[in-house]
Design an enzyme around this catalytic site. Sequence first.
Site, mmCIF file in Angstrom:
data_model
loop_
_atom_site.group_PDB
_atom_site.id
_atom_site.type_symbol
_atom_site.label_atom_id
_atom_site.label_comp_id
_atom_site.label_asym_id
_atom_site.label_seq_id
_atom_site.Cartn_x
_atom_site.Cartn_y
_atom_site.Cartn_z
ATOM 1 N N LYS A 1 -27.628 -13.286 -12.260
ATOM 2 C CA LYS A 1 -28.381 -11.925 -12.231
ATOM 3 C C LYS A 1 -27.939 -11.217 -11.264
ATOM 4 C CE LYS A 1 -32.825 -10.066 -13.132
ATOM 5 N NZ LYS A 1 -32.743 -9.145 -11.888
ATOM 6 N N GLU B 1 3.940 1.581 -1.380
ATOM 7 C CA GLU B 1 4.463 1.844 -2.554
ATOM 8 C C GLU B 1 3.514 2.360 -3.699
ATOM 9 O OE1 GLU B 1 7.153 1.918 -5.803
ATOM 10 O OE2 GLU B 1 7.359 1.882 -3.572
ATOM 11 N N ASP C 1 -27.694 -8.276 -8.281
ATOM 12 C CA ASP C 1 -28.847 -7.550 -7.942
ATOM 13 C C ASP C 1 -28.099 -6.059 -7.556
ATOM 14 O OD1 ASP C 1 -31.207 -6.578 -7.042
ATOM 15 O OD2 ASP C 1 -31.000 -7.436 -5.022
ATOM 16 N N GLU D 1 -23.334 -4.052 -14.177
ATOM 17 C CA GLU D 1 -24.140 -3.538 -12.987
ATOM 18 C C GLU D 1 -23.042 -3.043 -12.125
ATOM 19 O OE1 GLU D 1 -28.182 -4.571 -12.134
ATOM 20 O OE2 GLU D 1 -27.020 -4.938 -13.766
ATOM 21 N N GLU E 1 -24.959 -16.682 -16.721
ATOM 22 C CA GLU E 1 -24.417 -15.977 -15.946
ATOM 23 C C GLU E 1 -25.397 -15.448 -14.500
ATOM 24 O OE1 GLU E 1 -23.417 -12.812 -18.418
ATOM 25 O OE2 GLU E 1 -25.280 -11.832 -18.387
ATOM 26 N N LEU F 1 -35.193 -7.587 -19.682
ATOM 27 C CA LEU F 1 -35.421 -9.025 -20.088
ATOM 28 C C LEU F 1 -36.913 -9.604 -19.616
ATOM 29 C CD1 LEU F 1 -31.922 -10.278 -18.867
ATOM 30 C CD2 LEU F 1 -32.726 -9.922 -21.004
ATOM 31 N N TYR G 1 -20.939 -7.272 -18.574
ATOM 32 C CA TYR G 1 -21.544 -8.576 -19.225
ATOM 33 C C TYR G 1 -22.287 -8.402 -20.417
ATOM 34 C CZ TYR G 1 -25.334 -6.806 -16.662
ATOM 35 O OH TYR G 1 -26.342 -5.957 -15.991
ATOM 36 N N ASP H 1 0.806 -1.062 -0.068
ATOM 37 C CA ASP H 1 0.017 0.001 0.106
ATOM 38 C C ASP H 1 0.826 1.238 -0.112
ATOM 39 O OD1 ASP H 1 -2.373 -1.591 0.101
ATOM 40 O OD2 ASP H 1 -2.755 -1.340 2.193
ATOM 41 N N CYS I 1 -48.388 10.631 12.597
ATOM 42 C CA CYS I 1 -48.132 11.837 13.682
ATOM 43 C C CYS I 1 -47.919 12.967 12.800
ATOM 44 C CB CYS I 1 -46.904 11.310 14.497
ATOM 45 S SG CYS I 1 -46.673 12.616 15.402
ATOM 46 N N CYS J 1 -48.857 9.021 19.242
ATOM 47 C CA CYS J 1 -47.724 8.811 18.730
ATOM 48 C C CYS J 1 -46.466 8.218 19.837
ATOM 49 C CB CYS J 1 -46.913 10.220 17.942
ATOM 50 S SG CYS J 1 -45.199 9.880 17.653
ATOM 51 N N ASP K 1 0.818 4.226 -2.899
ATOM 52 C CA ASP K 1 0.728 5.343 -2.384
ATOM 53 C C ASP K 1 1.986 6.651 -2.926
ATOM 54 O OD1 ASP K 1 -1.690 5.051 -0.944
ATOM 55 O OD2 ASP K 1 -0.760 4.851 0.971
ATOM 56 N N LYS L 1 -35.439 -16.256 -12.208
ATOM 57 C CA LYS L 1 -35.338 -15.927 -10.960
ATOM 58 C C LYS L 1 -35.741 -16.985 -9.764
ATOM 59 C CE LYS L 1 -36.233 -10.883 -11.540
ATOM 60 N NZ LYS L 1 -36.894 -9.736 -11.020
ATOM 61 N N CYS M 1 -43.862 11.393 20.642
ATOM 62 C CA CYS M 1 -44.190 12.567 21.111
ATOM 63 C C CYS M 1 -45.694 12.748 22.011
ATOM 64 C CB CYS M 1 -44.302 13.581 19.964
ATOM 65 S SG CYS M 1 -45.478 13.194 18.850
ATOM 66 N N CYS N 1 -42.094 16.213 16.609
ATOM 67 C CA CYS N 1 -42.213 14.947 17.193
ATOM 68 C C CYS N 1 -40.527 14.392 17.022
ATOM 69 C CB CYS N 1 -42.817 13.841 16.156
ATOM 70 S SG CYS N 1 -42.707 12.336 16.711
ATOM 71 N N LYS O 1 -28.489 -16.587 -22.194
ATOM 72 C CA LYS O 1 -28.467 -15.705 -23.413
ATOM 73 C C LYS O 1 -28.186 -17.043 -24.513
ATOM 74 C CE LYS O 1 -26.913 -11.503 -21.155
ATOM 75 N NZ LYS O 1 -25.538 -10.622 -21.061
#
Length: 685
Positions: free
Chosen positions: A116, A36, A118, A173, A114, A84, A225, A34, A425, A407, A38, A313, A410, A430, A289
């Site tokens: 999927k 080096e 998220d 992604e 591949e 898709l 991808y 690290d 509320c 509430c 830097d 899915k 409060c 509050c 695919k």
Amino acid sequence: MQEHEAEARIALLRRELERHNQLYYDEATPEISDSEYDRLYKELEQLEQEFPRFDSPNSPTKKVGGHVLDQFRALPHAVPMMSLDNTYSPAELRKFHERVVNLLKQEEITYWVEPKIDGVSVSVRFERGELTLALTRGDGTTGDDVTANVRTIRSLPHLLEGDAPDVLEARGEIFMPRAAFLRLNDQREAEGKERFANARNATAGTLKSLDSRDVAKRPLDAIFYARGELTSAAIESQSGLVARFAELGLKTCPITWNVHGIDEVLRAIDELEEKRHALPFEIDGAVVKVDSFALQAKLGFHSRAPRWAIAYKYAAEKAITRLKAVTIQVGRTGVLTPVAELEPVLISGSTVSRATLHNFEEVARKDIRVGDDVEIEKAGEVIPAVLRAIVENRDGDELPITAPARCPSCDQPVLASDQEVAVRCVNAECPDQVKNRLSHFVSRGAMDIDSLGEAMIKLLVDEGFIHSPPDLYELDDAQFARLAEFPGLGVKSVTKLRQSIEASKSRPPWRLLHGLGIRHVGAKVAQTLLAEFGSLTALGQASTGDLEAIPDIGPIVAEAIHAFFALEKNQEIMTRFRDAGLTFEAATPVVKADSPFSGKTCVITGTLTSMTRDEAKEFLTRLGANVSGSVSKNTDFLIAGENAGSKLTKAQQLGVTVLTEEQFNKKLNAGANNDSPQDTQPELF
């Protein structure tokens, strides 16, 4: 060092740092320490300062951020980003294969499988190997320009390796790795901030930040991808594309399959499901695919998705556990949300001890009680939800869950309306709402007090300096002096804060109205209300009938506004705002009736360089124009900035007069009697 020597050294350092970034972030096989790294980084930074003509937005030094935007530009995709089709059923996956076989009239099909991921979809454009643009998916044809934020991602090269195509749009992604997300949440909790619900929400929220310095502090990563525009005939398949991405230095998925036939596809999907929780990122399924680009071209597309790909899915994971208690959270807008406190249970690879009950109407409908055994579900790696009570397991000691009459924070009466399921509320002071309300109140879209970040708000509230937004304007000399004594602040920071608070007093009243956090009252509604009533005083005296008479203000919005101003505590707050010198009266714009734009319908598209689009809209309104968001046969002028998209095409088809920015400025100057846009600064929306 001579200039030509500096240029060569800068180029070498950039290549070396990009290579070490890839080794560290992509392959986990660093070659240098690290310290080096830097040293090389600081050398490059120093040379760029000494020889600014060689500065580049694609330098590794730009990954620390530094760009602050007023808003995101919307730009067209060179090639649309389509969605898709998806399925949860192996049987439907076989039907997909049958359709492919029938359309291609061949039995042997090679597929690419591949994960999927998220995350948040992005399209990153490289021209002659240099990163030039990054767009979100948006509506598929137009996306937000998030280039400044995407540049901060450490694993993403700004310069591609080797012989790059003239144009390459790599699509993929953006996400937060599991471990990094957990660390971020632990850090936020230690700082007294709310934990993010899931990694995808954290990623999406981060990319929406207008300050890339904040984005650079977040552990974003990216995997690529797919392709958009690509000037290369040498890549003939999905598997070849991913291999080429890796050669160019782009990060690709560590686990994929190149298989033959639907049976092997299903086996790959099952194998991926077994390994999903060991992956460094969240997934919610697999993408299948057709591998060959030539066959993809033959299959083509239907209305919104390709015929050659489908997302499979995985079913949401479920578990049974005991509901021990219910706590109630009070949100910024006052919504009371019941949260289930559970016996800890392992689900989707993590231990869950809390789950949402959504709202009290849903609790009653499902007859969920404290002490029940309940089934919970974690779908798409998001916050778990309670699905149902296991009624047959009851022993009679279970306790019903009811909405409180007051509430829990409060102790003020809550508002329950038969027009929505939420219980609220409406007390602006509050305690549980104060921090969230303040964050919204000072935000860029409301009062725009830029020195009040989350940490400062937390300090002010926790140390008793403020309890509600009006307190900001009542801080005295002694309080500011005491504030300057806290670690990390000092006189300079506190002076800047004081100046920012003072400057916000002159904001137009619609910003104050928006900042109050009244349910359903966003910036647009706030502007509509102030344009109609002229002042916050008149608005506060309006009846629900008066409010409902305004276009686009329905009974739910009218009731929320009336309820807010009817509460005595909120009336006191408005009085304090007025006494502090905040603006209550809306300025009456002076509209010229003899300008080139008087009575004309105008549309603005693309990116303007001499002003923002909101400024342009303000000038046009002052000159008597009607500014519309869409082009039609009734449009008189289209003002087209850089990267104008479909609106320009439609205007040309309809024969609408198109003005370049230069032509627009000339007409503005003529209409304003030579008062240029730079001479008059309107209030930005």
